[in-house]
Motif scaffolding. Structure first.
Motif, PDB file in Angstrom:
ATOM      1  N   ASP B 340     -22.461   2.577   7.489  1.00  0.00           N
ATOM      2  CA  ASP B 340     -22.099   2.267   6.109  1.00  0.00           C
ATOM      3  C   ASP B 340     -20.902   1.329   6.007  1.00  0.00           C
ATOM      4  O   ASP B 340     -20.363   1.136   4.920  1.00  0.00           O
ATOM      5  N   ASP B 341     -20.511   0.732   7.135  1.00  0.00           N
ATOM      6  CA  ASP B 341     -19.379  -0.200   7.135  1.00  0.00           C
ATOM      7  C   ASP B 341     -18.161   0.389   6.430  1.00  0.00           C
ATOM      8  O   ASP B 341     -17.553  -0.255   5.559  1.00  0.00           O
ATOM      9  N   SER B 342     -17.801   1.590   6.763  1.00  0.00           N
ATOM     10  CA  SER B 342     -16.646   2.228   6.126  1.00  0.00           C
ATOM     11  C   SER B 342     -15.353   1.572   6.596  1.00  0.00           C
ATOM     12  O   SER B 342     -15.175   1.325   7.789  1.00  0.00           O
ATOM     13  N   THR B 343     -14.479   1.287   5.632  1.00  0.00           N
ATOM     14  CA  THR B 343     -13.186   0.709   5.986  1.00  0.00           C
ATOM     15  C   THR B 343     -12.082   1.352   5.158  1.00  0.00           C
ATOM     16  O   THR B 343     -12.313   1.796   4.036  1.00  0.00           O
ATOM     17  N   VAL B 344     -10.905   1.431   5.744  1.00  0.00           N
ATOM     18  CA  VAL B 344      -9.725   1.920   5.031  1.00  0.00           C
ATOM     19  C   VAL B 344      -8.576   0.976   5.342  1.00  0.00           C
ATOM     20  O   VAL B 344      -8.351   0.618   6.499  1.00  0.00           O
ATOM     21  N   LEU B 345      -7.881   0.539   4.294  1.00  0.00           N
ATOM     22  CA  LEU B 345      -6.710  -0.308   4.480  1.00  0.00           C
ATOM     23  C   LEU B 345      -5.548   0.359   3.767  1.00  0.00           C
ATOM     24  O   LEU B 345      -5.624   0.658   2.577  1.00  0.00           O
ATOM     25  N   ILE B 346      -4.488   0.616   4.507  1.00  0.00           N
ATOM     26  CA  ILE B 346      -3.294   1.222   3.918  1.00  0.00           C
ATOM     27  C   ILE B 346      -2.148   0.240   4.097  1.00  0.00           C
ATOM     28  O   ILE B 346      -1.935  -0.274   5.201  1.00  0.00           O
ATOM     29  N   GLY B 347      -1.451  -0.049   3.020  1.00  0.00           N
ATOM     30  CA  GLY B 347      -0.365  -1.020   3.128  1.00  0.00           C
ATOM     31  C   GLY B 347       0.881  -0.572   2.387  1.00  0.00           C
ATOM     32  O   GLY B 347       0.800   0.113   1.366  1.00  0.00           O
ATOM     33  N   ILE B 348       2.016  -0.956   2.934  1.00  0.00           N
ATOM     34  CA  ILE B 348       3.298  -0.660   2.291  1.00  0.00           C
ATOM     35  C   ILE B 348       4.072  -1.963   2.126  1.00  0.00           C
ATOM     36  O   ILE B 348       4.141  -2.764   3.057  1.00  0.00           O
ATOM     37  N   ILE B 349       4.597  -2.170   0.935  1.00  0.00           N
ATOM     38  CA  ILE B 349       5.433  -3.336   0.673  1.00  0.00           C
ATOM     39  C   ILE B 349       6.808  -2.805   0.290  1.00  0.00           C
ATOM     40  O   ILE B 349       6.929  -2.008  -0.638  1.00  0.00           O
ATOM     41  N   ARG B 350       7.839  -3.237   0.994  1.00  0.00           N
ATOM     42  CA  ARG B 350       9.178  -2.723   0.697  1.00  0.00           C
ATOM     43  C   ARG B 350      10.131  -3.881   0.455  1.00  0.00           C
ATOM     44  O   ARG B 350      10.255  -4.783   1.287  1.00  0.00           O
ATOM     45  N   ASP B 351      10.779  -3.828  -0.700  1.00  0.00           N
ATOM     46  CA  ASP B 351      11.762  -4.854  -1.026  1.00  0.00           C
ATOM     47  C   ASP B 351      13.040  -4.567  -0.238  1.00  0.00           C
ATOM     48  O   ASP B 351      13.622  -3.482  -0.352  1.00  0.00           O
ATOM     49  N   ILE B 352      13.470  -5.542   0.558  1.00  0.00           N
ATOM     50  CA  ILE B 352      14.600  -5.297   1.451  1.00  0.00           C
ATOM     51  C   ILE B 352      15.896  -5.120   0.656  1.00  0.00           C
ATOM     52  O   ILE B 352      16.727  -4.270   0.968  1.00  0.00           O
ATOM     53  N   HIS B 353      16.040  -5.895  -0.419  1.00  0.00           N
ATOM     54  CA  HIS B 353      17.276  -5.840  -1.187  1.00  0.00           C
ATOM     55  C   HIS B 353      17.352  -4.580  -2.053  1.00  0.00           C
ATOM     56  O   HIS B 353      18.336  -3.844  -2.026  1.00  0.00           O
ATOM     57  N   TYR B 354      16.298  -4.298  -2.800  1.00  0.00           N
ATOM     58  CA  TYR B 354      16.337  -3.189  -3.764  1.00  0.00           C
ATOM     59  C   TYR B 354      15.837  -1.862  -3.177  1.00  0.00           C
ATOM     60  O   TYR B 354      16.066  -0.809  -3.745  1.00  0.00           O
ATOM     61  N   GLY B 355      15.084  -1.923  -2.090  1.00  0.00           N
ATOM     62  CA  GLY B 355      14.518  -0.703  -1.529  1.00  0.00           C
ATOM     63  C   GLY B 355      13.295  -0.206  -2.267  1.00  0.00           C
ATOM     64  O   GLY B 355      12.751   0.853  -1.948  1.00  0.00           O
ATOM     65  N   SER B 356      12.819  -0.947  -3.270  1.00  0.00           N
ATOM     66  CA  SER B 356      11.603  -0.553  -3.987  1.00  0.00           C
ATOM     67  C   SER B 356      10.411  -0.609  -3.038  1.00  0.00           C
ATOM     68  O   SER B 356      10.326  -1.505  -2.206  1.00  0.00           O
ATOM     69  N   THR B 357       9.494   0.353  -3.179  1.00  0.00           N
ATOM     70  CA  THR B 357       8.369   0.428  -2.260  1.00  0.00           C
ATOM     71  C   THR B 357       7.067   0.558  -3.029  1.00  0.00           C
ATOM     72  O   THR B 357       6.983   1.325  -3.993  1.00  0.00           O
ATOM     73  N   ILE B 358       6.055  -0.187  -2.601  1.00  0.00           N
ATOM     74  CA  ILE B 358       4.718  -0.056  -3.170  1.00  0.00           C
ATOM     75  C   ILE B 358       3.792   0.376  -2.039  1.00  0.00           C
ATOM     76  O   ILE B 358       3.757  -0.252  -0.980  1.00  0.00           O
ATOM     77  N   LEU B 359       3.061   1.458  -2.275  1.00  0.00           N
ATOM     78  CA  LEU B 359       2.091   1.940  -1.293  1.00  0.00           C
ATOM     79  C   LEU B 359       0.701   1.706  -1.855  1.00  0.00           C
ATOM     80  O   LEU B 359       0.401   2.127  -2.978  1.00  0.00           O
ATOM     81  N   GLY B 360      -0.142   1.038  -1.110  1.00  0.00           N
ATOM     82  CA  GLY B 360      -1.494   0.759  -1.581  1.00  0.00           C
ATOM     83  C   GLY B 360      -2.540   1.231  -0.588  1.00  0.00           C
ATOM     84  O   GLY B 360      -2.336   1.154   0.623  1.00  0.00           O
ATOM     85  N   ILE B 361      -3.652   1.747  -1.114  1.00  0.00           N
ATOM     86  CA  ILE B 361      -4.752   2.203  -0.266  1.00  0.00           C
ATOM     87  C   ILE B 361      -6.042   1.607  -0.815  1.00  0.00           C
ATOM     88  O   ILE B 361      -6.299   1.681  -2.017  1.00  0.00           O
ATOM     89  N   GLU B 362      -6.821   0.989   0.052  1.00  0.00           N
ATOM     90  CA  GLU B 362      -8.135   0.479  -0.352  1.00  0.00           C
ATOM     91  C   GLU B 362      -9.142   1.027   0.634  1.00  0.00           C
ATOM     92  O   GLU B 362      -9.004   0.832   1.832  1.00  0.00           O
ATOM     93  N   SER B 363     -10.149   1.737   0.133  1.00  0.00           N
ATOM     94  CA  SER B 363     -11.163   2.239   1.047  1.00  0.00           C
ATOM     95  C   SER B 363     -12.531   1.998   0.440  1.00  0.00           C
ATOM     96  O   SER B 363     -12.682   1.905  -0.769  1.00  0.00           O
ATOM     97  N   SER B 364     -13.507   1.884   1.307  1.00  0.00           N
ATOM     98  CA  SER B 364     -14.814   1.476   0.832  1.00  0.00           C
ATOM     99  C   SER B 364     -15.891   1.859   1.832  1.00  0.00           C
ATOM    100  O   SER B 364     -15.647   1.897   3.043  1.00  0.00           O
ATOM    101  N   ARG B 365     -17.077   2.198   1.325  1.00  0.00           N
ATOM    102  CA  ARG B 365     -18.224   2.426   2.199  1.00  0.00           C
ATOM    103  C   ARG B 365     -19.506   2.147   1.427  1.00  0.00           C
ATOM    104  O   ARG B 365     -19.527   2.179   0.205  1.00  0.00           O
TER     105      ARG B 365
END
Lengths: 270, 406
Positions: B340-365
């Protein structure tokens, strides 16, 4: 998917063979390694000059429970004198990956070059060809199994003759030159002694246990010279899963050139 | 129905041209392919909206129709139309002609005339140098959905690389979430109030020239773009009811860009860089990183990609804010390699100056032969008040999308 058809039937390069050097000729002393290389070379020589061809393929994935999933793929292959083939594989189904295309430049020496085209994003991505031991689109075929089989990618050892499905076959071992990234330590191949067509390969994994068996059949000859298989079956003995490739619509010398295998043509594949 | 009325003459031309072509050569009907997809999407937000009018859930239905006609061996027509209906945000209820192009090619050159899409870039998280197409901002938070761009494109492939020229006679305005939409600025943007720096408004002719090639183990491209900025400056005004509203201001820019993808062993290195003039002070920006592949992890067929990237953007943040000014990104891409071509992508983006963090998850099958399910989620963690991402701080969400392909 490179030269699937050319595939194993065509293993590797061109040496000028004298009659005395032909395998099986009496009175010539050669090592098993030399004889294995000669067989591989002769099989490759017999496929020289095909120029280019296109073909259609249905890939059927089966799991242990017997569930099936099919993919239909079109392939275009260009022979490159002095180097490995260039090839393009385009997915027609499943529909969610329709239009996805792989472009591969295989090389006799060194890593192949590979690009993936993702139609939804209109994006061409370079792929790491060291992924050669990885599964091709979820199948039991690894990238290195479907890649152009260049003589230089293995070393050889002749084991003897055997009868396989009524045909007299050379049996030989081959060992990947790229020991670090290949998924195999050894392959044992059966090639018939009359036409040098590949009929079977056993693959041994990095722990040296039997991993997969490929059987190849329903050969047909094109242009009076080039043999291509109609069916290839890969069975994974460790997982019980299998993949069958059914080949149809081989067309040779369609006039493909280098220009059909660049990033511009990749973006307009249909 | 379509984003701007001004496009009707162009659309009409392509619809008529398409109909003529589609009906003109019945003997060639095997070269005519139609396909499409229908998708249903449901989103749940974990918090009340930070801004007035935002809801905690939304549903949407979208359809896409694709028609391809191989008119001759060297002439193709491709048509791709899209329409979405959104339960909450009227701005997200919209349609677009993603593609309506004629492609003519020979062995030595090709030309595309019509609405088309072009992607330039290399990295996974931030797409800095991609500039030809306008972002369909209401479609996806990641900015990867694009509007069709009217253009004449000429490509000349050679042994030493590909030269491409673009003439873009009509500008497409960015879409923005409406008052009821999530992922918006505290004050909503009214895209109908767009203002242009250039007197030709939308009809300024934008130009781009690109050269790309493969050198040893690297694919690289360089380009120059002169024309209307795809990303507008957002300025404050008041509507007829004296309520504050933002309007887009599209400036003229010049931009040089570079993108590189390089293979080195089991590593892939990727980099993008740009230099832009015309929006406040001139500035440079760059993003670069790697993807390292692990094949057949734990003796399975699964592959794991480890992604690390960094972005730095020196723009005038008060004029044209970006959340990607000085951020580090890390990602895991799992390809299960199952049927079923299952995939999962997990990503974190962190602002170095402010410390703000975005966590993203994309999964699909895949489900069966012709359906696919996507499960996406994003979480905004410790977003600093000073960070431009602060307007998204309450927008933690999960989206389930089911797409049927035919």
């Amino acid at each position: 998917m490179t030269s699937n058809g050319r595939f194993y039937s065509c293993i590797l390069f061109v040496l000028v063979l004298t009659v005395q050097l032909l395998p099986g000729s009496p009175g010539y002393c050669e090592t098993a390694e030399e004889k294995g290389l000669l067989i591989a070379t002769e099989a490759d020589r017999r496929d020289d000059g095909f120029g280019d061809y296109t073909a259609e393929m249905t890939m059927t994935l089966k799991n242990k429970q017997g569930n099936e999933s099919k993919r239909s793929i079109r392939t275009k292959t260009l022979e490159v004198p002095g180097d490995g083939d260039k090839s393009l594989s385009i997915f027609d189904t499943p529909k969610d990956v329709k239009g996805t295309a792989f472009l591969t430049f295989s090389h006799k020496i060194g890593d192949d070059e590979q690009w993936l085209y993702l139609p939804a994003l209109k994006r061409v991505k370079r792929i790491n060809s060291r992924n050669k031991s990885g599964s091709f689109m979820g199948s039991e075929f690894a990238y290195e199994d479907i890649a152009s089989q260049e003589v230089e990618k293995y070393t050889y050892k002749y084991l003897g003759e055997d009868t396989y499905q009524g045909q007299s076959c050379f049996v030989m071992e081959s060992y990947p030159v790229d020991k670090k990234y290949s998924g195999y330590t050894k392959r044992i191949s059966w090639l018939d002694t009359t036409e040098y067509r590949l009929h079977k390969i056993e693959f041994y994994d990095r722990k040296k246990s039997l991993l997969k068996t490929l059987t190849v059949g329903e050969y047909q000859q094109y242009l009076g010279k080039y043999w291509r298989p109609g069916i290839m079956t890969m069975v994974n003995h460790q997982t019980g899963k299998s993949t069958v490739l059914n080949w149809t619509d081989y067309t040779f010398q369609t006039g493909l050139t280098d220009k059909d295998f660049n990033s511009t043509s990749l973006k307009r594949v249909r | 129905m379509f984003a701007e009325n001004k496009h009707y003459p162009l659309l009409r031309f392509f619809c008529i041209a398409a109909l003529i072509l589609l009906t003109s050569s019945p003997e060639n009907s095997s070269a005519l392919e139609t396909s499409g997809e229908i998708s249903g999407q449901g989103s749940l937000f974990f918090h009340d909206g930070a801004w007035d009018g935002q809801e905690r859930q939304s549903a949407a239905l979208a359809a896409k129709l694709e028609i391809y006609h191989g008119i001759t061996d060297n002439l193709q027509f491709t048509f791709e139309a899209f329409y979405r209906v959104d339960s909450q945000d009227s701005e997200r209820t919209h349609g677009d002609l993603r593609t309506a192009e004629f492609l003519y090619f020979t062995n030595n050159w090709e030309v595309i005339i019509g609405l088309s899409r072009v992607f330039w870039g290399a990295t996974e998280f931030v797409h800095l140098v991609d500039i030809i197409n306008q972002t369909d901002q209401v479609e996806a938070l990641d900015g990867e959905e694009k509007l069709g761009q009217p253009m004449v494109q000429v490509a000349i492939p050679n042994d030493w690389g590909v030269v491409e020229g673009f003439i873009m006679p009509l500008f497409r305005e960015r879409t923005f979430p409406g008052e009821k939409g999530r992922f918006r600025s505290p004050v909503a943007v009214d895209s109908t109030l767009a203002v242009y720096e250039n007197g030709d408004d939308q009809h300024h002719t934008d130009l781009a020239l690109r050269y790309s090639t493969t050198l040893a183990d690297a694919d690289l491209g360089i380009y120059y773009f002169a024309g209307t900025a795809r990303d507008p400056v957002l300025l404050l005004t008041f509507d007829n009811n004296h309520r504050p509203i933002l309007f887009p201001y599209y400036e003229q820019i010049g931009q040089s860009g570079l993108d590189i993808q390089m293979v080195a062993g089991e590593w892939l290195f990727k980099a993008e860089a740009l230099y832009r003039t015309g929006q406040s002070r001139s500035y440079a920006a760059s993003t670069f990183g790697f993807e390292y592949s692990l094949v057949g992890i734990y003796n399975t067929m699964m592959n794991l990609g480890l992604i690390g990237e960094y972005v730095f953007d020196d723009r005038d943040q008060r004029w044209l804010p970006t959340i990607y000014d000085n951020d580090i990104m890390a990602g895991l891409r799992l390809s299960v390699n199952d049927m079923d071509d299952s995939t999962v992508l997990i990503g974190i983006i962190r602002d170095i100056h402010y410390g703000s963090t975005i966590l993203g998850i994309e999964s699909s099958r895949r489900i069966g032969d012709s359906m696919r399910i996507n499960l996406d989620a994003s979480f905004f963690i410790d977003i600093d008040r000073e960070d431009p991402a602060f307007s998204l701080a309450q927008d933690d969400f999960v989206t389930i999308e089911l797409t049927w392909y035919w």
